[in-house]
Scaffold this motif. Structure first.
Motif, PDB file in Angstrom:
ATOM      1  N   PHE A   1      34.811  49.826  51.592  1.00  6.48           N
ATOM      2  CA  PHE A   1      33.758  50.813  51.856  1.00  6.48           C
ATOM      3  C   PHE A   1      34.364  52.195  52.080  1.00  6.48           C
ATOM      4  O   PHE A   1      33.890  53.202  51.556  1.00  6.48           O
ATOM      5  CB  PHE A   1      32.943  50.418  53.098  1.00  6.48           C
ATOM      6  N   ASP A   2      35.425  52.180  52.869  1.00  3.55           N
ATOM      7  CA  ASP A   2      36.070  53.440  53.216  1.00  3.55           C
ATOM      8  C   ASP A   2      36.647  54.132  51.981  1.00  3.55           C
ATOM      9  O   ASP A   2      36.475  55.338  51.775  1.00  3.55           O
ATOM     10  CB  ASP A   2      37.181  53.149  54.227  1.00  3.55           C
TER      11      ASP A   2
ATOM     12  N   LYS B   1      34.332  50.171  61.088  1.00  7.62           N
ATOM     13  CA  LYS B   1      35.146  50.810  60.043  1.00  7.62           C
ATOM     14  C   LYS B   1      36.432  51.378  60.644  1.00  7.62           C
ATOM     15  O   LYS B   1      37.511  51.219  60.076  1.00  7.62           O
ATOM     16  CB  LYS B   1      34.359  51.935  59.360  1.00  7.62           C
ATOM     17  N   GLU B   2      36.273  52.038  61.786  1.00 10.00           N
ATOM     18  CA  GLU B   2      37.444  52.627  62.452  1.00 10.00           C
ATOM     19  C   GLU B   2      38.429  51.538  62.854  1.00 10.00           C
ATOM     20  O   GLU B   2      39.640  51.681  62.674  1.00 10.00           O
ATOM     21  CB  GLU B   2      37.009  53.424  63.705  1.00 10.00           C
TER      22      GLU B   2
ATOM     23  N   GLU C   1      28.533  50.322  63.131  1.00 12.08           N
ATOM     24  CA  GLU C   1      29.200  50.094  61.849  1.00 12.08           C
ATOM     25  C   GLU C   1      30.389  51.035  61.694  1.00 12.08           C
ATOM     26  O   GLU C   1      31.417  50.657  61.136  1.00 12.08           O
ATOM     27  CB  GLU C   1      28.201  50.279  60.695  1.00 12.08           C
ATOM     28  N   GLN C   2      30.207  52.240  62.219  1.00 10.96           N
ATOM     29  CA  GLN C   2      31.309  53.196  62.182  1.00 10.96           C
ATOM     30  C   GLN C   2      32.480  52.702  63.028  1.00 10.96           C
ATOM     31  O   GLN C   2      33.641  52.801  62.622  1.00 10.96           O
ATOM     32  CB  GLN C   2      30.815  54.570  62.672  1.00 10.96           C
TER      33      GLN C   2
ATOM     34  N   LYS D   1      40.348  50.174  60.035  1.00  9.93           N
ATOM     35  CA  LYS D   1      41.273  51.163  59.480  1.00  9.93           C
ATOM     36  C   LYS D   1      42.589  51.174  60.263  1.00  9.93           C
ATOM     37  O   LYS D   1      43.619  51.604  59.748  1.00  9.93           O
ATOM     38  CB  LYS D   1      40.623  52.555  59.544  1.00  9.93           C
TER      39      LYS D   1
ATOM     40  N   PHE E   1      35.768  46.255  54.622  1.00 14.33           N
ATOM     41  CA  PHE E   1      35.533  47.549  55.263  1.00 14.33           C
ATOM     42  C   PHE E   1      36.426  48.634  54.684  1.00 14.33           C
ATOM     43  O   PHE E   1      36.022  49.786  54.562  1.00 14.33           O
ATOM     44  CB  PHE E   1      35.699  47.426  56.783  1.00 14.33           C
ATOM     45  N   GLN E   2      37.631  48.228  54.324  1.00 18.30           N
ATOM     46  CA  GLN E   2      38.518  49.198  53.679  1.00 18.30           C
ATOM     47  C   GLN E   2      37.953  49.605  52.313  1.00 18.30           C
ATOM     48  O   GLN E   2      38.059  50.758  51.912  1.00 18.30           O
ATOM     49  CB  GLN E   2      39.922  48.618  53.528  1.00 18.30           C
TER      50      GLN E   2
ATOM     51  N   ASP F   1      26.588  50.927  53.653  1.00 18.67           N
ATOM     52  CA  ASP F   1      27.948  50.686  54.138  1.00 18.67           C
ATOM     53  C   ASP F   1      28.967  51.695  53.623  1.00 18.67           C
ATOM     54  O   ASP F   1      29.976  51.929  54.272  1.00 18.67           O
ATOM     55  CB  ASP F   1      28.388  49.261  53.781  1.00 18.67           C
TER      56      ASP F   1
END
Lengths: 167, 170
Positions: free
Chosen positions: A49-50, A27-28, A23-24, A31, A46-47, B127
């Protein structure tokens, strides 16, 4: 990362089969900015979440207020010691002041009563005592004189009382 | 645990706790109050800390319980409207990013806010915060199956809405 790998990871993601590391990676990847058109919406998720993770407690004094409320015992003891020190200091100043004032008073005004009553010369003291005793004795003498007068009346009355019995 | 350990180890979790409480309460002041209370409870219960395997998950669970208590006491079943509450766009993005991502982000914020509470919490824990399933079980006091089912539903509900936008341009 190639798009096939991403596709694969995303499928796993939607099925909740991804590990935290995977999942990381996603996310990367999202990004990075080079995202194909069809994945733009997923990228936004995902953004999101970030960005959500950047939300923080906006209060500079927060830590201190916690630490203060967390250590009330120590604070109380320190306060208690501090206050008693203040009281002790106050008492010390008062005692010192009284002591100095007394010292000053003794110096400037030597206690009179004891000096006046005490004679250094025993002869003088004897004379004084004798004088005093003489005064008392004189007063006794005076009182005796008056008492003798009373006695005369007394005898006279007794004499009067006796005469009718003789008759 | 002494005060220094508390300050160095427990206190840095404040933002995580704050975000979690905010998810429940939707109000920053209320969330801050809850976090404050959590820390005081943790401090008062520090003697039991060595029995706790994962103190962060423990803190999160206390945050959850206190937040729920607070919601109950406020008799507020729903969080506040999202416009006035958790707005991720605030000060977290540069102007450039926000112009670009503005609409998408707002939509996603709405999607997530519209999820049932459990799903919303679990997707946040997994998440956003990146907790393991075991930790989520501990925080939410649910079994593994329930956690996975709720996460699956949450992710797919969001996915469905995202594809709908694509298909109909909503």
């Amino acid at each position: 990362m190639d798009s096939k790998k991403i596709e694969e990871l995303l499928n796993k993601y939607w099925n909740c089969e991804t590990s935290l590391e995977e999942e990381q990676q996603l996310k990367e990847y999202f990004k990075s900015g080079e995202i194909p058109e069809q994945l733009k919406d997923t990228a936004a998720l995902f953004q999101y979440f970030d960005v959500s993770k950047k939300k923080s407690l906006n209060d500079i004094g927060f830590d201190n207020s916690i630490l203060n409320s967390v250590a009330p015992k120590k604070g109380k003891i320190v306060k208690l010691v501090y206050n008693s020190m203040r009281i002790a200091a106050g008492i010390a100043v008062l005692v010192a002041a009284v002591w100095f004032v007394r010292q000053e008073l003794r110096k400037s005004d030597p206690p009179s009563a004891t000096v006046e009553d005490t004679y250094d010369d025993p002869k003088l003291a004897f004379e004084e005592t004798k004088k005093a005793l003489m005064m008392i004795s004189k007063s006794f003498g005076k009182a005796e004189e008056q008492a003798r007068k009373l006695n005369m009346f007394n005898e006279a009355q007794e004499g009067i009382n006796k005469t009718p019995e003789k008759k | 645990m002494n005060q220094e350990a508390f300050q160095n180890r427990v206190l840095p979790a404040k933002n995580k706790l704050f975000r979690f409480a905010l998810k429940f309460l939707g109000n920053e002041e209320e969330a801050k109050d809850v976090v404050q209370e959590v820390f005081i409870r943790v401090w008062n219960g520090r003697d039991q800390m060595h029995e706790v395997q994962n103190w962060e998950a423990w803190c999160m669970r206390i945050t959850r319980n206190l937040s729920l208590d607070r919601i109950r006491s406020l008799t507020r079943k729903q969080t506040q409207p999202i416009e006035s509450s958790f707005d991720v766009r605030q000060e977290t993005l540069t102007p450039h990013e926000s112009t670009e991502a503005h609409e998408d982000m707002q939509r996603i914020t709405q999607f997530i806010a519209a999820l049932p509470e459990k799903q919303r919490q679990i997707i946040h824990l997994r998440d956003v915060e990146g907790y393991s399933y075991n930790e989520i079980c501990e925080i939410m006091e649910l079994d593994m199956n329930q956690v996975k089912v709720n996460l699956f539903r949450a992710r797919n509900a969001v996915r469905e809405k995202l594809t709908k936008i694509n298909a109909y341009g909503l």
